[in-house]
Design a protein around this motif. Sequence first.
Motif, PDB file in Angstrom:
ATOM      1  N   GLY A 112      -7.225  -6.517  25.061  1.00 49.91           N
ATOM      2  CA  GLY A 112      -7.643  -5.462  25.967  1.00 49.91           C
ATOM      3  C   GLY A 112      -6.933  -5.461  27.298  1.00 49.91           C
ATOM      4  O   GLY A 112      -7.495  -5.052  28.315  1.00 49.91           O
ATOM      5  N   PHE A 113      -5.649  -5.877  27.319  1.00 50.72           N
ATOM      6  CA  PHE A 113      -4.913  -6.031  28.572  1.00 50.72           C
ATOM      7  C   PHE A 113      -4.128  -4.785  28.984  1.00 50.72           C
ATOM      8  O   PHE A 113      -3.235  -4.880  29.816  1.00 50.72           O
ATOM      9  CB  PHE A 113      -3.925  -7.208  28.449  1.00 50.72           C
ATOM     10  CG  PHE A 113      -4.505  -8.546  28.815  1.00 50.72           C
ATOM     11  CD1 PHE A 113      -5.725  -8.963  28.310  1.00 50.72           C
ATOM     12  CD2 PHE A 113      -3.816  -9.400  29.658  1.00 50.72           C
ATOM     13  CE1 PHE A 113      -6.248 -10.206  28.636  1.00 50.72           C
ATOM     14  CE2 PHE A 113      -4.321 -10.645  29.990  1.00 50.72           C
ATOM     15  CZ  PHE A 113      -5.551 -11.049  29.480  1.00 50.72           C
ATOM     16  N   THR A 114      -4.435  -3.606  28.440  1.00 53.26           N
ATOM     17  CA  THR A 114      -3.632  -2.438  28.793  1.00 53.26           C
ATOM     18  C   THR A 114      -3.663  -2.156  30.295  1.00 53.26           C
ATOM     19  O   THR A 114      -2.685  -1.673  30.862  1.00 53.26           O
ATOM     20  CB  THR A 114      -4.089  -1.183  28.030  1.00 53.26           C
ATOM     21  OG1 THR A 114      -5.482  -0.970  28.271  1.00 53.26           O
ATOM     22  CG2 THR A 114      -3.852  -1.331  26.536  1.00 53.26           C
ATOM     23  N   GLY A 115      -4.783  -2.456  30.950  1.00 51.32           N
ATOM     24  CA  GLY A 115      -4.883  -2.269  32.383  1.00 51.32           C
ATOM     25  C   GLY A 115      -4.639  -3.529  33.185  1.00 51.32           C
ATOM     26  O   GLY A 115      -4.738  -3.509  34.417  1.00 51.32           O
ATOM     27  N   VAL A 116      -4.318  -4.626  32.506  1.00 56.13           N
ATOM     28  CA  VAL A 116      -4.074  -5.918  33.162  1.00 56.13           C
ATOM     29  C   VAL A 116      -2.588  -6.247  33.154  1.00 56.13           C
ATOM     30  O   VAL A 116      -2.045  -6.741  34.139  1.00 56.13           O
ATOM     31  CB  VAL A 116      -4.884  -7.048  32.470  1.00 56.13           C
ATOM     32  CG1 VAL A 116      -4.607  -8.392  33.118  1.00 56.13           C
ATOM     33  CG2 VAL A 116      -6.381  -6.731  32.524  1.00 56.13           C
ATOM     34  N   ARG A 117      -1.918  -5.984  32.033  1.00 52.82           N
ATOM     35  CA  ARG A 117      -0.485  -6.091  31.851  1.00 52.82           C
ATOM     36  C   ARG A 117      -0.005  -7.533  31.671  1.00 52.82           C
ATOM     37  O   ARG A 117       0.194  -8.269  32.631  1.00 52.82           O
ATOM     38  CB  ARG A 117       0.306  -5.453  33.010  1.00 52.82           C
ATOM     39  CG  ARG A 117      -0.107  -4.052  33.399  1.00 52.82           C
ATOM     40  CD  ARG A 117      -0.179  -3.108  32.226  1.00 52.82           C
ATOM     41  NE  ARG A 117       1.089  -3.009  31.518  1.00 52.82           N
ATOM     42  CZ  ARG A 117       1.184  -2.802  30.200  1.00 52.82           C
ATOM     43  NH1 ARG A 117       0.097  -2.726  29.450  1.00 52.82           N
ATOM     44  NH2 ARG A 117       2.370  -2.706  29.644  1.00 52.82           N
ATOM     45  N   CYS A 118       0.173  -7.910  30.430  1.00 54.05           N
ATOM     46  CA  CYS A 118       0.808  -9.193  30.101  1.00 54.05           C
ATOM     47  C   CYS A 118       1.303  -9.139  28.666  1.00 54.05           C
ATOM     48  O   CYS A 118       0.591  -8.668  27.773  1.00 54.05           O
ATOM     49  CB  CYS A 118      -0.163 -10.355  30.283  1.00 54.05           C
ATOM     50  SG  CYS A 118       0.633 -11.986  30.258  1.00 54.05           S
ATOM     51  N   ALA A 119       2.527  -9.585  28.467  1.00 46.47           N
ATOM     52  CA  ALA A 119       3.150  -9.592  27.153  1.00 46.47           C
ATOM     53  C   ALA A 119       4.175 -10.711  27.128  1.00 46.47           C
ATOM     54  O   ALA A 119       4.290 -11.477  28.088  1.00 46.47           O
ATOM     55  CB  ALA A 119       3.813  -8.242  26.863  1.00 46.47           C
ATOM     56  N   PHE A 120       4.922 -10.816  26.032  1.00 46.08           N
ATOM     57  CA  PHE A 120       6.002 -11.802  25.995  1.00 46.08           C
ATOM     58  C   PHE A 120       7.011 -11.438  24.926  1.00 46.08           C
ATOM     59  O   PHE A 120       6.707 -10.727  23.961  1.00 46.08           O
ATOM     60  CB  PHE A 120       5.472 -13.227  25.776  1.00 46.08           C
ATOM     61  CG  PHE A 120       4.670 -13.427  24.514  1.00 46.08           C
ATOM     62  CD1 PHE A 120       5.270 -13.838  23.329  1.00 46.08           C
ATOM     63  CD2 PHE A 120       3.294 -13.241  24.512  1.00 46.08           C
ATOM     64  CE1 PHE A 120       4.527 -14.047  22.175  1.00 46.08           C
ATOM     65  CE2 PHE A 120       2.539 -13.446  23.368  1.00 46.08           C
ATOM     66  CZ  PHE A 120       3.157 -13.844  22.191  1.00 46.08           C
ATOM     67  N   THR A 121       8.223 -11.913  25.148  1.00 50.82           N
ATOM     68  CA  THR A 121       9.320 -11.734  24.207  1.00 50.82           C
ATOM     69  C   THR A 121       9.841 -13.109  23.809  1.00 50.82           C
ATOM     70  O   THR A 121       9.976 -13.992  24.662  1.00 50.82           O
ATOM     71  CB  THR A 121      10.450 -10.908  24.845  1.00 50.82           C
ATOM     72  OG1 THR A 121       9.969  -9.582  25.062  1.00 50.82           O
ATOM     73  CG2 THR A 121      11.676 -10.855  23.963  1.00 50.82           C
ATOM     74  N   VAL A 122      10.108 -13.269  22.521  1.00 50.05           N
ATOM     75  CA  VAL A 122      10.655 -14.519  22.003  1.00 50.05           C
ATOM     76  C   VAL A 122      12.126 -14.310  21.669  1.00 50.05           C
ATOM     77  O   VAL A 122      12.475 -13.408  20.897  1.00 50.05           O
ATOM     78  CB  VAL A 122       9.893 -14.991  20.746  1.00 50.05           C
ATOM     79  CG1 VAL A 122      10.502 -16.284  20.206  1.00 50.05           C
ATOM     80  CG2 VAL A 122       8.413 -15.173  21.044  1.00 50.05           C
ATOM     81  N   ILE A 123      12.973 -15.128  22.284  1.00 42.51           N
ATOM     82  CA  ILE A 123      14.405 -15.100  21.981  1.00 42.51           C
ATOM     83  C   ILE A 123      14.847 -16.516  21.650  1.00 42.51           C
ATOM     84  O   ILE A 123      15.041 -17.350  22.555  1.00 42.51           O
ATOM     85  CB  ILE A 123      15.228 -14.537  23.156  1.00 42.51           C
ATOM     86  CG1 ILE A 123      14.730 -13.134  23.532  1.00 42.51           C
ATOM     87  CG2 ILE A 123      16.710 -14.505  22.791  1.00 42.51           C
ATOM     88  CD1 ILE A 123      15.579 -12.424  24.557  1.00 42.51           C
TER      89      ILE A 123
END
Length: 415
Positions: free
Chosen positions: A255-266
């Motif tokens: 439910g973080f659409t209004g909090v904003r946090c994600a990640f990318t794996v490379i």
Amino acid sequence: MALINDNYLKLKAGYLFPEIGRRVKAFQQAHPNAKIIRMGIGDVTEPLPPAVVEAMHKAVDDMSRRETFHGYGPEQGYDFLRDAIARNDYQSRGCDVAADEIFVSDGSKCDGGNILDIFAPSRDDNTIAVCDPVYPIYVDTNVMAGHTGEADEKGEYQGLVYLRATAENNFVPEIPRQKVDLIYLCYPNNPTGAVITRERLKQWVDYAGANSAIILYDAAYEAYITDEKTPHSIYEIPGARDVAVEFRSFSKTAGFTGVRCAFTVIPKTVTGKAQDGSAVPLHQLWTRRHTTKFNSVAYVVQRGAEACYSDAGKQQIRQLINFYLENAKLIREGLAQAGLKTYGGVHAPYVWVKTPRNLSSWDAFDLLLTQAHIVVTPGSGFGISGEGYFRVSAFNSRENVDEAIGRLKQILSPL
């Protein structure tokens, strides 16, 4: 006078969701008493899990004391979050992903567009393949970056390879016959709600390995997978570390659409090619890009994200996801009772629906808005293979879902 980036002028009149917003606003102004139920944009409706809220409250308290205050954080993310992601999302599934191969950001949508910064800028350098239908940012950001020519009368851009995903192939496109360099895949899929089998994903990984291609794999909805045979990560597939970048997000999971946090794996083993022919690790390039153009996600937010991996957080998130999946089930069953053909909504929060009476996607949108006061997403906004479909989001309250199903049955059953 300063010159602009003319590539923006190639874009169609508006991004899909602003156009939906424009039509809804016009209808609402003309019918101010209409109770509109929005089932279009995939925005969550339920509160943050209590474990997340508690962790964020504690983190705010940390910021109020000199001895625990945090200023700028590490651009790639705090170790406490990167370690938790690596351990819970990857290593627990047997994936060889290290914490320092994870880059925390403020959204997978941003990362999915920004990743193009590290690839050659000319449209002649890389052949790029996208699924059709497709999440619009994959196409639009390549247009903005100058990787395409003009759009044709169907809205498809010169220079892109479109991989048709249809009901006949279970919305998983065939392997391309020609050589491509960058491949966008998204599973569980937005917009169709389809999933990809382990065997089929291995074919894509093998293709990428044989053709020195790179897969940009969007796994933002992996938490909605309800069985163990369906892969949650591309890194469950042997060889994927050498050919794939994976995007994930806390938005639809916690439910973080209004909090904003994600990640990318490379992974450190995936490489691109320099102009002189030498292999260059993408990890090296993305580290440079990320640390130059990004200043880290807020400490308070990252503590909240870390709490998603606590025992209480995992249990609460599972309950949240089950709530949305139950919504999807009710939508599927209700539309089926109204005589419509539906897809997805089992391992994803989206139901992909064939329009009644072979209406166009936008005609179906207008019908449901004006007659049922319900907002859906027209399938044609995701590409020409989406024509004749619309997407219904399960992100809503149960009260709204129940009411919407009743309205849809009333409007659609006679058609």
